[in-house]
Scaffold this motif. Structure first.
Motif, PDB file in Angstrom:
ATOM      1  N   ALA A  87      38.145  50.922  28.608  1.00  0.00           N
ATOM      2  CA  ALA A  87      38.945  51.566  29.751  1.00  0.00           C
ATOM      3  C   ALA A  87      37.036  51.999  30.607  1.00  0.00           C
ATOM      4  CB  ALA A  87      38.727  53.208  29.321  1.00  0.00           C
ATOM      5  N   THR A  88      37.740  51.301  31.987  1.00  0.00           N
ATOM      6  CA  THR A  88      36.372  51.744  32.868  1.00  0.00           C
ATOM      7  C   THR A  88      36.447  51.951  34.390  1.00  0.00           C
ATOM      8  OG1 THR A  88      34.471  50.112  33.746  1.00  0.00           O
ATOM      9  CG2 THR A  88      36.081  48.781  33.492  1.00  0.00           C
ATOM     10  N   SER A  89      35.428  51.669  35.659  1.00  0.00           N
ATOM     11  CA  SER A  89      35.764  52.141  37.152  1.00  0.00           C
ATOM     12  C   SER A  89      34.823  50.608  37.112  1.00  0.00           C
ATOM     13  CB  SER A  89      35.441  53.474  37.807  1.00  0.00           C
ATOM     14  OG  SER A  89      35.021  54.920  36.533  1.00  0.00           O
ATOM     15  N   TYR A  90      34.639  50.220  36.458  1.00  0.00           N
ATOM     16  CA  TYR A  90      33.905  48.605  37.278  1.00  0.00           C
ATOM     17  C   TYR A  90      34.462  47.445  36.611  1.00  0.00           C
ATOM     18  CZ  TYR A  90      30.434  52.094  38.594  1.00  0.00           C
ATOM     19  OH  TYR A  90      29.936  52.428  39.684  1.00  0.00           O
ATOM     20  N   PRO A  91      36.155  47.371  36.941  1.00  0.00           N
ATOM     21  CA  PRO A  91      36.561  46.033  36.165  1.00  0.00           C
ATOM     22  C   PRO A  91      36.336  44.630  36.256  1.00  0.00           C
ATOM     23  CG  PRO A  91      38.581  47.154  38.000  1.00  0.00           C
ATOM     24  CD  PRO A  91      36.515  48.019  38.323  1.00  0.00           C
ATOM     25  N   ASN A  92      35.890  44.616  37.490  1.00  0.00           N
ATOM     26  CA  ASN A  92      35.219  43.534  37.831  1.00  0.00           C
ATOM     27  C   ASN A  92      34.076  42.682  37.594  1.00  0.00           C
ATOM     28  OD1 ASN A  92      36.903  42.908  39.678  1.00  0.00           O
ATOM     29  ND2 ASN A  92      36.452  44.316  41.420  1.00  0.00           N
ATOM     30  N   ILE A  93      32.805  44.213  37.343  1.00  0.00           N
ATOM     31  CA  ILE A  93      31.834  43.778  36.602  1.00  0.00           C
ATOM     32  C   ILE A  93      32.198  43.528  35.060  1.00  0.00           C
ATOM     33  CG2 ILE A  93      29.199  44.520  35.594  1.00  0.00           C
ATOM     34  CD1 ILE A  93      29.332  45.904  38.570  1.00  0.00           C
ATOM     35  N   LEU A  94      32.842  44.300  34.768  1.00  0.00           N
ATOM     36  CA  LEU A  94      33.421  43.961  33.076  1.00  0.00           C
ATOM     37  C   LEU A  94      34.122  42.746  33.046  1.00  0.00           C
ATOM     38  CD1 LEU A  94      33.312  44.973  30.190  1.00  0.00           C
ATOM     39  CD2 LEU A  94      35.635  46.442  31.349  1.00  0.00           C
ATOM     40  N   ASN A  95      35.059  42.583  33.900  1.00  0.00           N
ATOM     41  CA  ASN A  95      35.844  41.021  33.386  1.00  0.00           C
ATOM     42  C   ASN A  95      34.781  40.157  33.429  1.00  0.00           C
ATOM     43  OD1 ASN A  95      38.558  41.711  33.117  1.00  0.00           O
ATOM     44  ND2 ASN A  95      38.625  42.903  35.276  1.00  0.00           N
ATOM     45  N   ARG A  96      34.610  40.267  34.787  1.00  0.00           N
ATOM     46  CA  ARG A  96      33.395  38.475  34.776  1.00  0.00           C
ATOM     47  C   ARG A  96      32.454  38.552  33.334  1.00  0.00           C
ATOM     48  NH1 ARG A  96      32.553  40.327  40.527  1.00  0.00           N
ATOM     49  NH2 ARG A  96      30.585  41.699  40.000  1.00  0.00           N
ATOM     50  N   PHE A  97      32.214  39.761  33.144  1.00  0.00           N
ATOM     51  CA  PHE A  97      31.568  39.290  32.100  1.00  0.00           C
ATOM     52  C   PHE A  97      31.894  38.565  30.570  1.00  0.00           C
ATOM     53  CE2 PHE A  97      29.763  41.313  27.614  1.00  0.00           C
ATOM     54  CZ  PHE A  97      27.963  41.081  27.763  1.00  0.00           C
ATOM     55  N   LEU A  98      32.987  39.747  30.548  1.00  0.00           N
ATOM     56  CA  LEU A  98      34.320  39.157  29.223  1.00  0.00           C
ATOM     57  C   LEU A  98      34.484  37.891  29.634  1.00  0.00           C
ATOM     58  CD1 LEU A  98      36.386  42.505  29.355  1.00  0.00           C
ATOM     59  CD2 LEU A  98      34.333  41.276  27.673  1.00  0.00           C
TER      60      LEU A  98
END
Ligand code: PRT
Ligand code: ZN
Length: 283
Positions: A114-125
């Motif tokens: 769960a996150t409010s920062y999907p773009n940063i997270l998706n890039r990292f993953l």
């Protein structure tokens, strides 16, 4: 006339206004006003939610903005980052329930985050080749695992106490953030000149915040040694004392070095060490 977008309330509001005040720009504190003009500099403050600031500056409605670097990174806004402001420090981290034995990023494969920062997270993953499901939540992300919406979270961490209070452990720190000054990329020459004046003031202010002014009495015999310990901006100021064989030494040092330097100076005979805050440094 410049227009600077500032968070209307929240974690960056007070320090943004304090910074403006410290560099000689007085603006009214927001009550129900959206805009307030400074009497001391050709600038007006526009008070907004932090989420709106990157977009408003990218579009030119505001010439400048103060916002967390995390917001710029998430929104991918087309703005120039002019300088880091040394407040609002935090990091975006992955956290999992304390009961989990975490043994590396592979843990997240197939998990819901769960996150409010999907773009940063998706890039990292993607960069790390981890296939996880990103659940977008706006607010109270930290309760998501406890209520079964997600297995883990990706959120802002500062002291870490929110994670602990929610039975979570921080396992990967992904992005370091702090408040930054951003600008519309297409400024006129006149605006650029005003922005440069502001930047000069801000840099003097932010540099001085992490410096300390030191003065002490020192046996003259230890002077060469002391100068090696205190390189200062050009070199330390040395003045004679009324007592023969002693001098007074003045210098500016990084606040983070204070206690190491004080220990070294005491070891070579320094006495009466005074430590003072620095108001401004004009280089
Ligand atoms: O209303 P608006 O949309 O303007 O504000 P907001 O609620 O979206 O943002 P706000 O005011 O909470 O944060 C603004 C900015 O401050 C963020 O974008 C970050 O750049 C920065 N910042 C610095 C933080 C924190 N520290 C912080 N600790 N933003 C949020 N937190 C929250 C975090 O979300 C979590 O809930 O604090 C909690 C964690 O703190 P610790 O100390 O317990 O780890
Ligand atoms: Zn917000």
């Amino acid at each position: 006339m410049l227009r600077i977008a500032i968070q209307s309330k929240g974690r960056l509001n007070e320090e943004s206004l304090a910074l403006l005040q410290d560099i000689g720009i007085e603006v009214d504190v927001p009550k129900r006003k959206l805009v307030s003009k400074s009497q001391t500099f050709p600038i007006e403050a526009l008070y907004l939610r932090d989420d709106d600031i990157p977009h408003v500056v990218a579009g030119g409605t505001a010439t400048l903005g103060i916002v967390g670097l995390n917001e710029i990174e998430e929104k991918g806004a087309d703005v120039n980052i002019l300088c880091r402001l040394r407040f609002g420090a935090c990091r975006l981290s992955l956290a999992v329930p304390k009961s989990e034995s975490y043994n590396g990023l592979e843990w997240f494969t197939g998990k819901r985050i769960a996150t409010s920062y999907p773009n940063i997270l998706n890039r990292f993953l993607k960069e790390r080749g981890i296939a996880a499901k990103v659940e977008i939540i706006t607010g109270s992300v930290e309760i998501a695992p406890a209520v079964g919406i997600a297995d883990a979270i990706f959120d802002i961490v500062s002291s870490g106490s929110t994670l602990i209070a929610n039975g979570l452990q921080e396992v990967e720190s992904v992005f370091e953030s702090e408040a930054v000054l951003i600008a519309y990329p297409d400024l006129t020459e006149e605006e650029k000149a005003l922005v440069n004046d502001l930047l000069f003031r801000i840099e003097s202010e932010t540099v001085s915040r992490c410096k300390k002014y030191l003065l002490m009495n020192l046996p003259e015999i230890s002077l060469d040694e002391a100068i090696k310990i205190l390189p200062a901006m050009r070199s330390p100021t040395v003045m004679p004392l009324a007592t023969k064989g002693w001098c007074s030494l003045h210098s500016v040092i990084d606040a983070s070095d204070l206690w190491t330097k004080v220990r070294q100076l005491k070891a070579i005979g320094a006495e009466g060490i005074l430590v003072m805050d620095v108001d401004k440094i004009i280089l």
